[in-house]
Design an enzyme around this catalytic site. Structure first.
Site, mmCIF file in Angstrom:
data_model
loop_
_atom_site.group_PDB
_atom_site.id
_atom_site.type_symbol
_atom_site.label_atom_id
_atom_site.label_comp_id
_atom_site.label_asym_id
_atom_site.label_seq_id
_atom_site.Cartn_x
_atom_site.Cartn_y
_atom_site.Cartn_z
ATOM 1 N N LYS A 202 0.857 -1.188 0.000
ATOM 2 C CA LYS A 202 0.000 0.000 0.000
ATOM 3 C C LYS A 202 0.890 1.232 0.000
ATOM 4 O O LYS A 202 1.735 1.410 0.879
ATOM 5 C CB LYS A 202 -0.901 -0.012 1.234
ATOM 6 C CG LYS A 202 -1.775 1.240 1.349
ATOM 7 C CD LYS A 202 -2.782 1.127 2.469
ATOM 8 C CE LYS A 202 -3.606 2.396 2.596
ATOM 9 N NZ LYS A 202 -4.596 2.305 3.676
ATOM 10 N N ARG A 212 -10.901 9.864 2.015
ATOM 11 C CA ARG A 212 -10.770 10.515 3.324
ATOM 12 C C ARG A 212 -11.925 11.487 3.545
ATOM 13 O O ARG A 212 -12.350 11.681 4.689
ATOM 14 C CB ARG A 212 -9.390 11.173 3.450
ATOM 15 C CG ARG A 212 -8.283 10.117 3.519
ATOM 16 C CD ARG A 212 -6.888 10.689 3.622
ATOM 17 N NE ARG A 212 -5.870 9.640 3.441
ATOM 18 C CZ ARG A 212 -4.579 9.860 3.188
ATOM 19 N NH1 ARG A 212 -4.134 11.103 3.097
ATOM 20 N NH2 ARG A 212 -3.744 8.853 3.036
ATOM 21 N N LYS A 225 1.332 9.923 5.697
ATOM 22 C CA LYS A 225 1.444 8.526 6.147
ATOM 23 C C LYS A 225 2.728 7.879 5.635
ATOM 24 O O LYS A 225 2.820 6.657 5.551
ATOM 25 C CB LYS A 225 0.194 7.748 5.708
ATOM 26 C CG LYS A 225 -1.115 8.318 6.291
ATOM 27 C CD LYS A 225 -2.312 7.380 6.091
ATOM 28 C CE LYS A 225 -3.565 7.931 6.781
ATOM 29 N NZ LYS A 225 -4.737 7.011 6.701
ATOM 30 N N LYS A 256 -2.201 -1.453 -3.785
ATOM 31 C CA LYS A 256 -3.071 -0.275 -3.700
ATOM 32 C C LYS A 256 -2.255 0.994 -3.771
ATOM 33 O O LYS A 256 -1.242 1.078 -3.068
ATOM 34 C CB LYS A 256 -3.824 -0.345 -2.366
ATOM 35 C CG LYS A 256 -4.724 0.826 -2.080
ATOM 36 C CD LYS A 256 -5.331 0.685 -0.711
ATOM 37 C CE LYS A 256 -6.100 1.955 -0.402
ATOM 38 N NZ LYS A 256 -6.551 1.986 0.967
ATOM 39 N N SER A 282 -10.389 5.553 -4.485
ATOM 40 C CA SER A 282 -11.339 6.654 -4.638
ATOM 41 C C SER A 282 -10.903 7.682 -5.670
ATOM 42 O O SER A 282 -11.725 8.159 -6.456
ATOM 43 C CB SER A 282 -11.558 7.318 -3.280
ATOM 44 O OG SER A 282 -10.324 7.762 -2.731
ATOM 45 N N TYR A 321 -15.300 0.823 -6.679
ATOM 46 C CA TYR A 321 -16.574 1.497 -6.426
ATOM 47 C C TYR A 321 -17.529 1.318 -7.610
ATOM 48 O O TYR A 321 -18.711 1.602 -7.500
ATOM 49 C CB TYR A 321 -16.336 2.991 -6.138
ATOM 50 C CG TYR A 321 -15.431 3.171 -4.931
ATOM 51 C CD1 TYR A 321 -15.945 3.028 -3.642
ATOM 52 C CD2 TYR A 321 -14.060 3.412 -5.074
ATOM 53 C CE1 TYR A 321 -15.123 3.134 -2.539
ATOM 54 C CE2 TYR A 321 -13.225 3.520 -3.966
ATOM 55 C CZ TYR A 321 -13.766 3.383 -2.711
ATOM 56 O OH TYR A 321 -12.949 3.470 -1.608
HETATM 57 C C1 PBG Z 1 -7.423 3.535 5.714
HETATM 58 C C2 PBG Z 1 -7.749 3.285 4.286
HETATM 59 C C3 PBG Z 1 -7.588 4.199 3.237
HETATM 60 C C4 PBG Z 1 -8.149 3.610 2.107
HETATM 61 C C5 PBG Z 1 -8.606 2.349 2.473
HETATM 62 N N1 PBG Z 1 -8.342 2.155 3.836
HETATM 63 C C6 PBG Z 1 -7.050 5.575 3.240
HETATM 64 C C7 PBG Z 1 -5.712 5.849 3.759
HETATM 65 O O1 PBG Z 1 -4.864 4.968 3.913
HETATM 66 O O2 PBG Z 1 -5.485 7.016 4.056
HETATM 67 C C8 PBG Z 1 -8.244 4.287 0.765
HETATM 68 C C9 PBG Z 1 -9.291 3.794 -0.164
HETATM 69 C C10 PBG Z 1 -9.609 4.702 -1.283
HETATM 70 O O3 PBG Z 1 -8.987 5.762 -1.498
HETATM 71 O O4 PBG Z 1 -10.559 4.365 -2.026
HETATM 72 N N2 PBG Z 1 -6.541 2.756 6.363
#
Ligand code: PBG
Length: 332
Positions: A202, A212, A225, A256, A282, A321
């Protein structure tokens, strides 16, 4: 494998593209509704939904409506639904205690879905960010995201979700050692068939912005992060992370975001052969929808093309989605 291509005109590679019949005979990959995991957003309340401005067509749903959504997904042939809670501000605390509360929004939704539509697999997210006052996936101590203390909390969160009936746990936090710790806890409590789909590779991506917003974490997050999510510049590290998570007991692994990281999907599949998923996140959804709404792209076609790309890159499935809309296209 070395392709043999005789010289022109013996070889006319267009021959196999000349009709839909021939094209369909040599097509290497295909999409099916069974390839999709549908991420949905939960909110408190009854028989209500709120739209998410940066994700046109996506809504936060109350538990009763998410049950209806699960029923619809099952009817469309989608095998799994993935839950993300929108947490009210008063439930975001320093100690993140709501994360492992058996009565939190996610755990109530798991039970409701498994009661009403037991056939659909329910996937969850394991990370502290929906419950953390500062928006991080782990505890923050003196400005640091602490690893081991976070892992202990993630284990509590995982057990609460498993007890509620979750089928697939999705640790998305990127702490070290969490897969092994969660797996051991599941085994010792008898949850032998609860699976782990690890967010193994990730990346610290700017494509998570609309998500978010959807979970109400945009304002909360202080800093970034990057000390736990991966550097977008790296690929070898992704293979080490996937190897580590598989060795610790992940049943399936995820890359991801999706579209900008298809090279990673291919490398992961080739290196390990494990069930490999990608998350079309997203921001990817928002990009395609924005262009489609402006009339700049054909929304339906780019949706299907973008999803097919994951199969071509070696993925077994994709969190998207678009799941119900794409399933409807495939079922027609
Ligand atoms: C949180 C999490 C995130 C997503 C899935 N789980 C956001 C992040 O790590 O800040 C993102 C999913 C998306 O953008 O569709 N742990």
């Amino acid at each position: 494998m070395t392709p043999i291509v005789p010289p022109f005109p013996t070889a006319r590679l267009r021959r196999l593209r000349a009709s839909e019949a021939l094209r369909s005979m040599v097509r290497q990959t295909a999409l099916s509704p069974a390839d999709f995991i549908w991420p949905v957003f939960l909110m408190e309340g009854h028989d209500a939904e709120t739209p998410i401005a940066s994700m046109p067509g996506v809504k936060r749903l109350t538990v009763d409506r998410v049950v209806a959504a699960a029923r619809e997904a099952h009817g469309l042939g989608i095998p799994a639904i993935c839950l993300f809670p929108y947490t009210a501000l008063e439930h975001r605390t320093e100690d993140c205690a709501m994360a492992w509360d058996p009565e939190n929004l996610t755990n109530r939704a798991i039970r409701a879905i498994k009661d009403a539509v037991p056939e659909i697999a329910v996937m969850t997210d394991i990370a502290l960010d929906p419950y953390n006052i500062n928006g991080h996936d782990g505890f923050v101590r003196d400005g640091q995201i602490v690893n081991d203390e976070t892992v202990a909390a993630l284990v509590r969160m995982a057990l609460a979700q498993a007890r509620a009936g979750a089928d697939i746990l999705g640790p998305s936090d990127m702490m070290d050692g969490r897969i092994g710790a969660i797996r051991a806890a599941l085994e010792s409590e008898g949850h032998h068939n609860v699976t782990i789909l690890s967010y193994a590779a990730k990346y610290a991506s700017a494509f998570y912005g609309p998500f978010r917003d959807a979970v109400g974490a945009s304002g909360a997050l202080k800093g970034d992060k990057k000390t736990y999510q991966m550097d977008p510049a790296n690929s070898a590290e992704a293979l080490r992370l996937v190897a580590r998570d598989l060795a610790e007991g992940a049943d399936m692994v995820m890359v991801k975001p999706g579209m900008p990281y298809l090279d990673i999907c291919r490398q992961v599949k080739d290196a390990f052969g494990a069930p490999t998923f990608a998350y079309q996140v997203s921001g990817e959804y928002a990009m395609l929808m924005a262009a489609a709404q402006n009339g700049w792209l054909d929304g339906k076609k780019v949706m299907m093309e973008s999803l097919l790309a994951f199969k071509r890159a070696g993925c077994d499935g994709v969190l998207t989605y678009f799941a119900p809309e794409a399933a409807r296209v495939l079922n027609d």
